[in-house]
Motif scaffolding. Structure first.
Motif, mmCIF file in Angstrom:
data_model
loop_
_atom_site.group_PDB
_atom_site.id
_atom_site.type_symbol
_atom_site.label_atom_id
_atom_site.label_comp_id
_atom_site.label_asym_id
_atom_site.label_seq_id
_atom_site.Cartn_x
_atom_site.Cartn_y
_atom_site.Cartn_z
ATOM 1 N N HIS A 160 0.839 -1.212 0.000
ATOM 2 C CA HIS A 160 0.000 0.000 0.000
ATOM 3 C C HIS A 160 0.871 1.258 0.000
ATOM 4 O O HIS A 160 0.696 2.162 -0.811
ATOM 5 C CB HIS A 160 -0.907 -0.057 1.232
ATOM 6 C CG HIS A 160 -1.575 1.243 1.572
ATOM 7 N ND1 HIS A 160 -2.664 1.722 0.890
ATOM 8 C CD2 HIS A 160 -1.304 2.164 2.530
ATOM 9 C CE1 HIS A 160 -3.026 2.878 1.402
ATOM 10 N NE2 HIS A 160 -2.211 3.171 2.399
ATOM 11 N N ARG A 253 -11.223 -10.381 -1.120
ATOM 12 C CA ARG A 253 -12.480 -9.837 -0.576
ATOM 13 C C ARG A 253 -13.593 -10.875 -0.648
ATOM 14 O O ARG A 253 -14.368 -11.042 0.293
ATOM 15 C CB ARG A 253 -12.891 -8.585 -1.358
ATOM 16 C CG ARG A 253 -12.004 -7.370 -1.120
ATOM 17 C CD ARG A 253 -12.500 -6.180 -1.917
ATOM 18 N NE ARG A 253 -13.836 -5.792 -1.502
ATOM 19 C CZ ARG A 253 -14.575 -4.898 -2.151
ATOM 20 N NH1 ARG A 253 -14.117 -4.300 -3.225
ATOM 21 N NH2 ARG A 253 -15.785 -4.582 -1.708
ATOM 22 N N GLU A 269 -8.789 -8.076 11.841
ATOM 23 C CA GLU A 269 -7.883 -7.154 11.148
ATOM 24 C C GLU A 269 -7.721 -7.555 9.685
ATOM 25 O O GLU A 269 -7.679 -6.700 8.798
ATOM 26 C CB GLU A 269 -6.516 -7.145 11.839
ATOM 27 C CG GLU A 269 -6.534 -6.473 13.209
ATOM 28 C CD GLU A 269 -5.149 -6.509 13.873
ATOM 29 O OE1 GLU A 269 -4.214 -7.035 13.245
ATOM 30 O OE2 GLU A 269 -5.029 -6.006 15.000
ATOM 31 N N ARG A 271 -9.931 -9.153 7.883
ATOM 32 C CA ARG A 271 -11.185 -8.805 7.188
ATOM 33 C C ARG A 271 -11.243 -7.312 6.871
ATOM 34 O O ARG A 271 -11.641 -6.904 5.778
ATOM 35 C CB ARG A 271 -12.370 -9.205 8.067
ATOM 36 C CG ARG A 271 -13.737 -8.914 7.443
ATOM 37 C CD ARG A 271 -14.844 -9.230 8.425
ATOM 38 N NE ARG A 271 -14.896 -10.655 8.719
ATOM 39 C CZ ARG A 271 -15.543 -11.540 8.000
ATOM 40 N NH1 ARG A 271 -16.224 -11.146 6.931
ATOM 41 N NH2 ARG A 271 -15.553 -12.816 8.319
ATOM 42 N N GLU A 272 -10.834 -6.484 7.845
ATOM 43 C CA GLU A 272 -10.846 -5.020 7.619
ATOM 44 C C GLU A 272 -9.907 -4.634 6.486
ATOM 45 O O GLU A 272 -10.233 -3.790 5.642
ATOM 46 C CB GLU A 272 -10.427 -4.309 8.917
ATOM 47 C CG GLU A 272 -10.385 -2.787 8.828
ATOM 48 C CD GLU A 272 -11.766 -2.172 8.680
ATOM 49 O OE1 GLU A 272 -12.748 -2.897 8.945
ATOM 50 O OE2 GLU A 272 -11.853 -0.997 8.300
ATOM 51 N N LEU A 275 -11.545 -5.990 3.075
ATOM 52 C CA LEU A 275 -12.818 -5.406 2.641
ATOM 53 C C LEU A 275 -12.811 -3.891 2.569
ATOM 54 O O LEU A 275 -13.641 -3.307 1.870
ATOM 55 C CB LEU A 275 -13.947 -5.864 3.585
ATOM 56 C CG LEU A 275 -14.167 -7.376 3.692
ATOM 57 C CD1 LEU A 275 -15.342 -7.674 4.610
ATOM 58 C CD2 LEU A 275 -14.398 -7.990 2.319
ATOM 59 N N THR A 276 -11.889 -3.226 3.277
ATOM 60 C CA THR A 276 -11.926 -1.754 3.324
ATOM 61 C C THR A 276 -10.613 -1.112 2.931
ATOM 62 O O THR A 276 -10.542 -0.338 1.977
ATOM 63 C CB THR A 276 -12.318 -1.286 4.740
ATOM 64 O OG1 THR A 276 -13.576 -1.866 5.097
ATOM 65 C CG2 THR A 276 -12.439 0.241 4.770
ATOM 66 N N ASP A 277 -9.526 -1.454 3.663
ATOM 67 C CA ASP A 277 -8.257 -0.732 3.475
ATOM 68 C C ASP A 277 -7.692 -0.910 2.077
ATOM 69 O O ASP A 277 -7.340 0.067 1.402
ATOM 70 C CB ASP A 277 -7.233 -1.210 4.509
ATOM 71 C CG ASP A 277 -7.665 -0.868 5.933
ATOM 72 O OD1 ASP A 277 -7.147 -1.486 6.876
ATOM 73 O OD2 ASP A 277 -8.529 0.022 6.105
ATOM 74 N N PRO A 279 -9.164 -2.034 -0.902
ATOM 75 C CA PRO A 279 -9.937 -1.397 -1.986
ATOM 76 C C PRO A 279 -9.812 0.124 -1.982
ATOM 77 O O PRO A 279 -9.761 0.750 -3.040
ATOM 78 C CB PRO A 279 -11.383 -1.853 -1.675
ATOM 79 C CG PRO A 279 -11.225 -3.115 -0.910
ATOM 80 C CD PRO A 279 -9.992 -2.945 -0.078
ATOM 81 N N GLU A 280 -9.766 0.730 -0.792
ATOM 82 C CA GLU A 280 -9.629 2.197 -0.729
ATOM 83 C C GLU A 280 -8.281 2.640 -1.290
ATOM 84 O O GLU A 280 -8.199 3.615 -2.048
ATOM 85 C CB GLU A 280 -9.779 2.661 0.719
ATOM 86 C CG GLU A 280 -9.693 4.180 0.875
ATOM 87 C CD GLU A 280 -9.879 4.603 2.329
ATOM 88 O OE1 GLU A 280 -10.208 3.737 3.157
ATOM 89 O OE2 GLU A 280 -9.683 5.779 2.621
ATOM 90 N N SER A 283 -8.295 2.246 -5.066
ATOM 91 C CA SER A 283 -9.101 3.310 -5.666
ATOM 92 C C SER A 283 -8.318 4.610 -5.771
ATOM 93 O O SER A 283 -8.375 5.310 -6.783
ATOM 94 C CB SER A 283 -10.379 3.525 -4.843
ATOM 95 O OG SER A 283 -11.129 4.599 -5.358
#
Length: 471
Positions: A160, A253, A269, A271-272, A275-277, A279-280, A283
């Motif tokens: 990331h 995901r 952690e 899963r977070e 599903l969130t970190d 993809p954001e 993007s």
């Protein structure tokens, strides 16, 4: 780029390890539960002689062998585990044999004989060893899952930040390139104003100065082309690896979304992150690369136009204006708009393609920024001016441009007013570049809510412009 590829490979490896560990855990848990069900059914039948107690036993019996085979395949990577699996298989076979024997004895009416077999505790010892092995195996798998999830999370976080840093570096390089182009363009504009203010009797000096500006402009165009061309290669790599990362994260995901909820903090952690970190972050990278790609394409477009060889030829302005109006007639007529022409100039000796592009850009601009609720009206006029020059005016009754933005709209990547229409902000900058390459200039008159007039001043003969071939 190498770091991105390595981190993606490591992330995939940790993900595969998590999948294998979860499969192994599921098999071990199922096998332990099936053995317990069989033992419970056996004991219930011996005590009650009720055949319904054997339902769990009969249901689990055909599954045990398959579960042991799966466990052996999963643990095949560990040579030391082979002996333990062999012992487990022997204990399970012994226990199943004992249970079959006691069930048959009880069914034949020899309950005491069945109880005597059970009382030897040999079956109990085999069952205890099986439970102990499966419990230790499940605990080891849980530890392995914890380590793999932590490693995957750390790798994903590193990927990331590396992607963000890479995108930031490219943005800095692009910004520096754009700043350099702006600086050179501003210098050219200042030099042209100095030439226009010079004494008309210094024709030779003006010619020499214009020639120098032409060479500088060519250098700028070459510089812009080289810079944007070199930037495209790493940008394409980032976009490609972002797509690969996006595909991998999509798989992750999908998997995490199907997993049951658990209070385990490491699983939460993971899963977070899935599903969130992730993809954001993807993007953000995708939006940044799209923006950079648009900027590079805009610079390349202007660079190519600046390097194009102008070809003077006889151009009928009236005919060209009518053709340009016809090309957008359907767009204007949709809102009950009209286009009028008043051409009082017969012909020019100029570059046809440049004039066509100027008309096309200005008409598109008028359509794009028309005043909502008011039918669009566009007028194209042309007349002679002193000094063997021609003035062409394109007027519309659109939403207009604020006084403070009259010069700004001609700057590269700068736009005026509410940005309700898509665009990169290069249309009017392109118009000014083309008009100046033809030896002229473009200005505007406008008021908010009333409309805009673009006034183009051109020489009648392009060959009189320094640096233009007479062919």
């Amino acid at each position: 780029m190498g770091a991105n590829v390595w981190l993606v490979d490591r992330s995939q490896a940790y993900f595969d390890d998590v999948i294998d560990a979860r499969i192994a855990r599921r098999v071990a848990v199922d096998l332990r539960a099936q053995l317990q069900d069989m033992e419970t059914g056996q004991r219930g039948f011996i005590i009650t002689l009720d055949e319904s107690y054997l339902d769990p036993y009969n249901a689990a019996l055909p599954l045990v062998a398959n579960q042991v085979a799966q466990l052996r395949d999963i643990m095949a990577f560990d040579p030391e585990a082979k002996a333990s699996i062999d012992t487990l298989e022997d204990d399970i076979a012994f226990k199943i044999g004992e249970m079959n024997l006691t069930i048959e004895e009880a069914r034949s009416g020899n309950r005491d004989a069945a109880i005597a077999v059970v009382s030897t505790d040999k079956g109990k010892e085999a069952m205890d060893r099986s439970r102990a092995f499966l419990g230790q195996l499940i605990e080891a798998i849980d530890d392995r899952l914890t380590v793999s999830v932590a490693n995957q999370r750390n790798t994903t976080e590193a990927l990331h930040w590396i992607s963000i840093v890479g995108g930031a570096v490219i943005l800095i390089v692009v910004s520096g390139s754009i700043w350099a182009v702006f600086s050179y363009t501003q210098e050219l504009a200042n030099a042209r104003r100095e030439i226009e203010q010079a004494n008309s009797g210094l024709e030779e000096r003006v010619r020499e100065r214009t020639s120098e500006l032409g060479k500088a402009n060519e250098e700028i165009q070459r510089f812009a082309y080289i810079v944007t061309h070199d930037l495209r290669a790493p940008l394409v790599n980032i976009m490609g690896f972002t797509s690969e990362l996006e595909a991998g994260v999509s798989t992750l995901r999908t998997y995490m979304a199907t997993q049951p909820e658990t209070p385990d903090p490491h699983t939460l952690e993971a899963r977070e992150a899935a599903l969130t970190d992730l993809p954001e972050a993807i993007s953000f990278i995708r939006a940044a690369t799209r923006k950079m790609d648009g900027l590079i394409n805009a610079i390349l477009k202007i660079s190519r136009e600046g390097r194009r060889q102008l070809r003077p030829e006889v151009v009928d302005i009236s005919e060209l204006a009518e053709a340009s109006a016809a090309a957008v007639h359907h767009q204007i007529s949709e809102s009950q708009g009209t286009i009028e022409t008043d051409i009082r100039v017969d012909k020019l000796l100029t570059d046809r393609l440049s004039i066509e592009q100027v008309f096309g850009n200005l008409l598109d601009n008028a359509i794009k920024y028309q005043e909502p609720g008011r039918p669009l009206k566009v007028s194209i006029r042309a007349k002679h001016k002193p000094g063997n020059r021609v003035e062409i005016e394109v007027e519309d009754n659109g939403r207009g441009i604020a006084d403070t933005d009259h010069e700004r709209v001609f700057e590269l990547f700068r736009r005026s007013g509410k940005q309700s229409q898509p665009g990169e902000g290069i249309g009017l900058a392109h118009v000014r570049t083309m008009v100046r390459s033809l030896g002229g200039d473009v200005t505007l008159r406008s008021a908010l809510g009333q409309g805009t007039s673009f006034i183009i001043n051109l020489p009648r003969d392009l060959r009189s412009t320094p640096g233009v071939s007479s062919q």
